[in-house]
Each structure stands twice: as C-alpha cells, then as structure tokens.
Design a protein around this motif. Structure first.
Motif, short mmCIF file in Angstrom:
data_model
loop_
_atom_site.label_atom_id
_atom_site.label_comp_id
_atom_site.label_asym_id
_atom_site.label_seq_id
_atom_site.Cartn_x
_atom_site.Cartn_y
_atom_site.Cartn_z
N ALA A 40 81.96 -36.53 35.57
CA ALA A 40 80.23 -35.91 35.64
C ALA A 40 79.73 -37.25 36.34
O ALA A 40 79.43 -38.14 36.29
CB ALA A 40 80.06 -35.82 34.55
N ARG A 55 73.84 -22.94 29.66
CA ARG A 55 74.96 -23.51 30.63
C ARG A 55 73.65 -23.46 32.40
O ARG A 55 74.73 -25.23 32.91
CB ARG A 55 75.39 -22.60 31.07
CG ARG A 55 76.62 -22.61 32.53
CD ARG A 55 76.76 -21.00 33.28
NE ARG A 55 77.91 -19.97 32.25
CZ ARG A 55 78.11 -19.51 31.15
NH1 ARG A 55 77.11 -18.93 31.22
NH2 ARG A 55 78.61 -19.35 30.39
N HIS A 98 72.97 -27.70 31.06
CA HIS A 98 73.88 -28.24 31.02
C HIS A 98 74.41 -28.77 32.54
O HIS A 98 74.84 -29.67 32.61
CB HIS A 98 74.97 -27.55 29.69
CG HIS A 98 75.99 -28.72 29.61
ND1 HIS A 98 76.10 -29.96 28.99
CD2 HIS A 98 77.25 -28.44 30.04
CE1 HIS A 98 77.42 -30.45 28.90
NE2 HIS A 98 78.25 -30.07 29.65
N ASP A 99 74.42 -28.19 33.74
CA ASP A 99 75.33 -28.58 34.32
C ASP A 99 74.12 -28.83 35.01
O ASP A 99 75.00 -30.05 36.07
CB ASP A 99 75.68 -26.97 35.32
CG ASP A 99 77.00 -26.50 34.25
OD1 ASP A 99 77.67 -26.55 33.55
OD2 ASP A 99 77.12 -25.31 34.77
N ARG A 118 77.55 -31.13 37.47
CA ARG A 118 78.46 -30.51 38.22
C ARG A 118 78.56 -29.53 37.19
O ARG A 118 77.92 -29.15 36.08
CB ARG A 118 80.31 -31.40 38.00
CG ARG A 118 80.24 -31.87 36.40
CD ARG A 118 81.21 -32.61 36.18
NE ARG A 118 82.30 -30.95 36.29
CZ ARG A 118 84.44 -31.31 36.57
NH1 ARG A 118 84.32 -32.53 36.11
NH2 ARG A 118 84.58 -30.32 36.69
N VAL A 119 79.69 -28.28 37.26
CA VAL A 119 79.88 -27.30 36.39
C VAL A 119 80.71 -27.31 35.31
O VAL A 119 81.46 -27.91 35.96
CB VAL A 119 80.54 -26.30 37.59
CG1 VAL A 119 81.21 -24.82 36.33
CG2 VAL A 119 79.81 -25.44 38.93
N ALA A 120 80.26 -27.39 34.10
CA ALA A 120 80.52 -28.26 33.83
C ALA A 120 80.77 -27.09 31.92
O ALA A 120 81.35 -27.15 30.98
CB ALA A 120 80.20 -30.12 32.80
N PHE A 121 79.81 -26.41 31.75
CA PHE A 121 78.98 -26.16 30.52
C PHE A 121 80.32 -25.44 30.49
O PHE A 121 80.67 -25.42 28.44
CB PHE A 121 78.38 -24.76 30.45
CG PHE A 121 77.56 -24.60 29.31
CD1 PHE A 121 76.68 -25.34 28.01
CD2 PHE A 121 78.17 -23.04 28.60
CE1 PHE A 121 76.38 -24.16 27.11
CE2 PHE A 121 77.88 -22.77 28.02
CZ PHE A 121 77.42 -23.16 26.60
#
Length: 268
Positions: A19, A112, A115-116, A121-124
C-alpha cells in the motif's frame, strides 16, 4: 551492554509494503531481511527477556517467511501479535495464526472511498473480506483506525462497522508526523484542538458502547515504543524521527546509514 527491553517489542520483518499510505509511520526504505536473519533476531530478543513479538512492517504479511516466524515464536513459548493492512492473507498464514494464538489488528480507516484514498490503492474490499475470514477462523481480531484531518465522522462510522461485523475492539490512532506523515502533515495533521476533541469523542464512545465494543485511544506519540527495525537496529521510537533513540544494533549485523538522524544512547 546493559539493555532493558519490555516484554513486548514491535518487530519489523520488512520495510516493503503493498500500500502507499500517506500517513505511514514506517514507509518503504528497501530493508527486507531473509528468514534466517529474522530467526537469529528472534533468538536474541528471547535472550533479552522479550516474550511477545508484535510483527509489523512495512506490511508483514508480504514476507514469505511470516508463517514460519510465527510458528517459531510459538514453539519457544512466546506470544505473538500482528498488525496488517489486510490486503494479503495467504492460505498458509491463516492456520498458523490460529495455532499460534496470534492477536491480529487490521487497519481500516473509514468507508470504502475514505480508506482507499488514504492507503493509495483499491484495498477496502480485500481488507474487509480478510477481516471476516480471520473472525470466522476464530482468530482474535480487532480493528485500528488512523484519524487524520477532516475525519470527525470516521470514529462513528468505524464503531458502527465493528458492531455490524462482530469486532469487539477498535483502536483509534490520531495522526502523528513521522515517516510519510512528516511530509503530509500539512494535509493530514491535527491541531491541538482537534486532537483534544477527538480524544474526548473516543471517551464518550467508549462509555456509550461499554460491553459491546471496546473503543481505545492509541497515541504512539504519548510514549516511546521499542522497535526492532528491519535493518537490525533496536530503536526507542518517539513522535518523530528526530526524537528517536538508538539503543543498539543487534550483534553481528551491519546497518546501512539512514536518511534521518537518530540520537545515540550509550548503555553499559
């Protein structure tokens, strides 16, 4: 050398990460020791009286030897904890966490979108899916949330999320300006008034949810933290790198010069 370590230390197995958190306390710096070196460090810590190893990073789950390291600590009668961003959870890791009795913290920082944006990055969805896997496996798992500026609503959102998912403990971390946070404090920093208000909000939430959710205030700037760095240094970490104290380097290891200065502490 007369070195006194606490029963639990933060043990950085790597400074690599999957991340790009703008507030990261320990951003990537290239240090990624092999398993044999990490085993030797664990042996040394055991001889110093350390009984609980808190595996951290970077992101510890991306180190391929993490399952073996957890099992090694357990085989010697030690306890373990793990803090992870929840992005990676290998099939090998889950049963070891369960058998070792490891306490896990998953870092989640809001809904979402929030957090992202914070982790870069896309992680949620991955993090929440793996959180649920850990809970279903019976592994003691909690959530920790870093609060940055304009995040007044995040505490309430995270508390509701934890209640819905069956998480029993939520730790709130106010932003501190170390690591990446030193560079981004203009964007993410909390004023004294904001920190005070946030802490009072945590107290009220803790009282209102007593018996349902254990809401904790976890401020890394309040007291120094003993850390074994990925490059072999043992450091007493403060609120910023300029406040760190180098306690020693684990015997037999060579440490590359760092970009930041560390005040040495002479012990004998």
């Amino acid at each position: 050398m007369n070195l006194h370590l606490p029963l639990m230390v933060c043990f950085r197995v790597t400074r690599y990460c999957n991340a790009r958190c703008g507030f990261c306390l320990a951003p990537p710096d290239g240090a990624h020791p092999p398993a044999a070196v990490l085993m030797q460090r664990l042996d040394w810590l055991s001889k110093q009286g350390v009984r609980v190893i808190h595996f951290c990073g970077g992101e510890p789950t991306i180190h391929p030897a993490l399952p073996e390291l957890l099992a090694y600590v357990a085989s010697r009668g030690g306890g373990s904890r793990l803090t992870t961003n929840g992005i990676a959870l290998s099939e090998r890791l889950l049963p070891v966490l369960r058998s070792a009795g490891t306490q896990v913290k998953v870092s989640l920082h809001g809904d979402r979108a929030r957090h992202d944006a914070l982790v870069g990055r896309v992680a949620f969805d991955l993090a929440t899916e793996h959180l649920r896997c850990l809970l279903r496996a019976g592994i003691p798992t909690s959530v920790q949330t870093t609060i940055v500026s304009d995040g007044d609503w995040v505490l309430d959102w995270m508390a509701d999320f934890c209640l819905t998912e069956g998480v029993r403990q939520l730790s709130i971390l106010p932003f501190i300006p170390r690591g990446n946070g030193f560079r981004t404090q203009g964007e993410y920093g909390l004023t004294l008034t904001q920190r005070t208000a946030l802490r009072e909000h945590v107290r009220r939430k803790r009282r209102s949810l007593q018996g349902r959710l254990d809401v904790r205030w976890l401020d890394f700037s309040a007291r120094p933290l003993h850390v074994v760095e990925a490059d072999g240094r043992v450091v007493l970490e403060g609120a910023s790198e300029s406040m760190d104290t180098l306690l020693c380097t684990i015997p037999g290891e060579t440490v590359a010069r760092k970009r930041f200065a560390i005040r040495p502490s002479v012990t004998s």
